[in-house]
Design a protein around this motif. Structure first.
Motif, PDB file in Angstrom:
ATOM      1  N   GLU A  38       7.704  -6.320  -0.097  1.00 12.13           N
ATOM      2  CA  GLU A  38       6.354  -5.901  -0.454  1.00 12.13           C
ATOM      3  C   GLU A  38       5.345  -6.356   0.581  1.00 12.13           C
ATOM      4  OE1 GLU A  38       4.690  -9.044  -3.591  1.00 12.13           O
ATOM      5  OE2 GLU A  38       6.388  -7.901  -4.373  1.00 12.13           O
ATOM      6  N   SER A  39       4.185  -5.728   0.508  1.00 10.54           N
ATOM      7  CA  SER A  39       3.071  -6.099   1.384  1.00 10.54           C
ATOM      8  C   SER A  39       1.781  -5.864   0.621  1.00 10.54           C
ATOM      9  CB  SER A  39       3.103  -5.282   2.680  1.00 10.54           C
ATOM     10  OG  SER A  39       2.875  -3.918   2.412  1.00 10.54           O
ATOM     11  N   GLY A  40       0.711  -6.399   1.177  1.00 11.49           N
ATOM     12  CA  GLY A  40      -0.593  -6.222   0.546  1.00 11.49           C
ATOM     13  C   GLY A  40      -0.665  -6.831  -0.833  1.00 11.49           C
ATOM     14  N   GLY A  41       0.005  -7.965  -1.025  1.00  4.45           N
ATOM     15  CA  GLY A  41      -0.021  -8.612  -2.331  1.00  4.45           C
ATOM     16  C   GLY A  41       0.636  -7.779  -3.411  1.00  4.45           C
ATOM     17  N   ILE A  94       3.753   2.811  -4.249  1.00  5.16           N
ATOM     18  CA  ILE A  94       2.432   2.558  -3.685  1.00  5.16           C
ATOM     19  C   ILE A  94       1.416   2.565  -4.818  1.00  5.16           C
ATOM     20  CG2 ILE A  94       0.683   3.364  -2.061  1.00  5.16           C
ATOM     21  CD1 ILE A  94       2.973   4.830  -0.565  1.00  5.16           C
ATOM     22  N   ASN A  95       0.684   1.476  -4.924  1.00  9.27           N
ATOM     23  CA  ASN A  95      -0.372   1.384  -5.924  1.00  9.27           C
ATOM     24  C   ASN A  95      -1.474   2.366  -5.533  1.00  9.27           C
ATOM     25  OD1 ASN A  95      -2.831   0.530  -7.251  1.00  9.27           O
ATOM     26  ND2 ASN A  95      -1.735  -1.348  -7.790  1.00  9.27           N
ATOM     27  N   LEU A 135       0.581  -1.209   5.732  1.00 10.01           N
ATOM     28  CA  LEU A 135       1.166  -1.829   4.538  1.00 10.01           C
ATOM     29  C   LEU A 135       2.540  -1.239   4.224  1.00 10.01           C
ATOM     30  CD1 LEU A 135      -1.954  -2.088   2.192  1.00 10.01           C
ATOM     31  CD2 LEU A 135      -0.744  -3.973   3.311  1.00 10.01           C
ATOM     32  N   ILE A 136       2.666   0.058   4.380  1.00  4.30           N
ATOM     33  CA  ILE A 136       3.957   0.712   4.130  1.00  4.30           C
ATOM     34  C   ILE A 136       5.007   0.199   5.113  1.00  4.30           C
ATOM     35  CG2 ILE A 136       5.203   2.912   4.215  1.00  4.30           C
ATOM     36  CD1 ILE A 136       2.586   4.208   3.115  1.00  4.30           C
ATOM     37  N   LEU A 137       4.662   0.161   6.387  1.00  7.43           N
ATOM     38  CA  LEU A 137       5.607  -0.343   7.388  1.00  7.43           C
ATOM     39  C   LEU A 137       5.973  -1.799   7.121  1.00  7.43           C
ATOM     40  CD1 LEU A 137       4.276   1.223  10.705  1.00  7.43           C
ATOM     41  CD2 LEU A 137       6.412   1.737   9.519  1.00  7.43           C
ATOM     42  N   ALA A 138       4.995  -2.604   6.736  1.00  5.62           N
ATOM     43  CA  ALA A 138       5.263  -4.022   6.463  1.00  5.62           C
ATOM     44  C   ALA A 138       6.205  -4.171   5.271  1.00  5.62           C
ATOM     45  CB  ALA A 138       3.955  -4.771   6.209  1.00  5.62           C
TER      46      ALA A 138
END
Length: 114
Positions: free
Chosen positions: A40-43, A61-62, A77-80
């Protein structure tokens, strides 16, 4: 095993052990395809799910992150999240390999060709 052949009788045991190891490795490869990890990324705003073999199988994706102005941020964020899932997949595969070699009495640092 074979009288008069000395240590040659151990070849049968070695072949049996090699076949057992091959069967366990094949089972592990199958199991890795069924194990999943989530990066996950972006919390937690973007989550990527992959098999322990590294195949991406899901993306969550939120919707709160969708804004035309944030396109590059969302892409990052998707790549991370994908990279995190792939790293976790590699870690899971390595830990499963270590467990298998330990169970078989092999050295933990032994490099397998798979």
């Amino acid at each position: 095993m074979f009288k008069g052949l000395g240590d040659m009788g151990d070849i049968g045991k070695m072949m049996e052990a090699a076949q057992e190891m091959q069967a366990k490795m094949a089972k592990m490869q199958e199991d890795l395809a069924n194990l999943t990890v989530t990066g996950e990324s972006g919390g937690g705003l973007v989550k990527a799910t992959a098999t322990a073999k590294g195949e991406l199988v899901g993306l969550d994706i939120n919707p709160t992150i969708f804004s035309p102005d944030d396109k590059e941020v969302v892409e990052d964020l998707i790549l991370a999240a994908i990279k995190d899932a792939q790293r976790r997949a590699q870690d899971k595969a390595a830990s499963e390999m270590a467990r298998l070699t330990r169970e078989m009495g092999l050295p933990a640092d032994m490099k397998m060709p798979f």
